[in-house]
Design a protein around this motif. Structure first.
Motif, PDB file in Angstrom:
ATOM      1  N   ASP A  76      -0.094   5.091 -11.640  1.00 17.66           N
ATOM      2  CA  ASP A  76       0.019   4.605 -10.267  1.00 17.66           C
ATOM      3  C   ASP A  76       1.495   4.391  -9.891  1.00 17.66           C
ATOM      4  O   ASP A  76       1.905   3.299  -9.458  1.00 17.66           O
ATOM      5  N   ALA A  77       2.274   5.433 -10.066  1.00 16.29           N
ATOM      6  CA  ALA A  77       3.717   5.323  -9.875  1.00 16.29           C
ATOM      7  C   ALA A  77       4.082   4.803  -8.486  1.00 16.29           C
ATOM      8  O   ALA A  77       3.466   5.184  -7.473  1.00 16.29           O
ATOM      9  N   GLN A  78       5.082   3.954  -8.443  1.00 16.01           N
ATOM     10  CA  GLN A  78       5.611   3.398  -7.200  1.00 16.01           C
ATOM     11  C   GLN A  78       7.076   3.794  -7.059  1.00 16.01           C
ATOM     12  O   GLN A  78       7.738   4.132  -8.043  1.00 16.01           O
ATOM     13  N   LEU A  79       7.583   3.697  -5.844  1.00 15.12           N
ATOM     14  CA  LEU A  79       8.967   4.118  -5.589  1.00 15.12           C
ATOM     15  C   LEU A  79       9.952   3.364  -6.489  1.00 15.12           C
ATOM     16  O   LEU A  79      10.954   3.943  -6.936  1.00 15.12           O
ATOM     17  N   GLU A  80       9.654   2.091  -6.763  1.00 11.85           N
ATOM     18  CA  GLU A  80      10.591   1.295  -7.555  1.00 11.85           C
ATOM     19  C   GLU A  80      10.603   1.682  -9.035  1.00 11.85           C
ATOM     20  O   GLU A  80      11.434   1.181  -9.801  1.00 11.85           O
ATOM     21  N   ASP A  81       9.694   2.595  -9.428  1.00 15.63           N
ATOM     22  CA  ASP A  81       9.703   3.074 -10.821  1.00 15.63           C
ATOM     23  C   ASP A  81      10.777   4.143 -11.041  1.00 15.63           C
ATOM     24  O   ASP A  81      11.031   4.551 -12.174  1.00 15.63           O
ATOM     25  N   SER A  82      11.381   4.608  -9.983  1.00 19.85           N
ATOM     26  CA  SER A  82      12.431   5.622 -10.124  1.00 19.85           C
ATOM     27  C   SER A  82      13.598   5.069 -10.933  1.00 19.85           C
ATOM     28  O   SER A  82      13.964   3.906 -10.798  1.00 19.85           O
TER      29      SER A  82
END
Lengths: 111, 116
Positions: A76-82
């Motif tokens: 469930d990747a989120q933008l803040e995982d970048s």
């Protein structure tokens, strides 16, 4: 010398999807750590494993010292995982607690 | 817990000058490490102290680089006669380094050294 091979070198994920990063070791390692380098360049601790698996939110990591690998799963990747993710392994012998780092995986989460 | 504290965060030196980088490990941590990060080499181990004693300096360049830990609350990395190739981010880290307390390593924010 001891080597840590990290793959892939780069990964693009759409928000909500998942993937896995992997590190292979050329010798038996005592423990592994996973870090994320944030936008300010700081290394953020994600996991420390001497064996087995650990989970923290949407991240899960596994370490098999006998088979000489570790994985980091993002779900469930989120933008803040970048960011750039690094594995680092501690060699099994001697007094030294030094870490040998993989080359990193540049993860980009796109909306 | 303020984490590992490194000062300065940025340092610019002229070629041939000396640079001293400072590190304050996490209170109670017995192991202190220095690493260097460059685009070409990635993250490289330099040296390691345990209970202030030097344990492993296998990553330190043989000339011009030295590290000390005069007390349990700080360590220094000194580079004499700096060269452009010394430009890098220098990272200090610490850990409890014990069988019961674990060996998880925590990094400071680094000192970006630029030699001009």
């Amino acid at each position: 010398g001891d080597q840590v091979e990290q793959s892939p070198s780069a990964l693009s994920l759409h928000e909500g999807t998942g993937s896995a990063l992997r590190c292979n070791f050329t010798t038996t390692m005592r423990a592994v750590q996973w870090f994320r380098k944030n936008s300010r360049g700081s290394l953020i601790n994600l996991f420390y494993l001497a064996s087995g698996t650990k989970e923290n939110g949407r991240l899960k990591s596994a370490f098999d010292s006998k088979e000489r690998y570790s994985t980091l799963h993002i779900r469930d990747a989120q933008l803040e995982d970048s960011g750039t993710y690094f594995c680092a392994a501690e060699w099994g012998g001697g007094l030294s607690g030094k870490l040998t780092f993989g080359e990193g995986t540049q993860v980009t989460v796109i909306s | 817990n303020a984490g590992v504290i490194q000062t300065p965060r940025h340092k610019v030196t002229g070629k041939g000058q000396e640079a001293t980088l400072w590190c304050e490990p996490i209170s109670g941590h017995s192991a202190v490490f220095w690493y260097r990060q460059t685009i070409v080499q990635g993250l490289e181990f330099l040296t390691y102290f345990r209970n202030q004693a030097p344990i492993d300096d296998s990553g330190m360049p043989k000339e011009r680089f030295s590290a000390q830990m005069p007390n349990q609350s700080h360590s220094t990395l000194k580079i004499q006669s700096t060269q452009p190739q010394d430009s890098a981010v220098y990272l200090c880290a610490s850990s409890l380094d014990s069988r019961t307390g674990g060996r998880e390593v925590f990094f400071g924010k680094g000192t970006r050294l630029t030699v001009v």
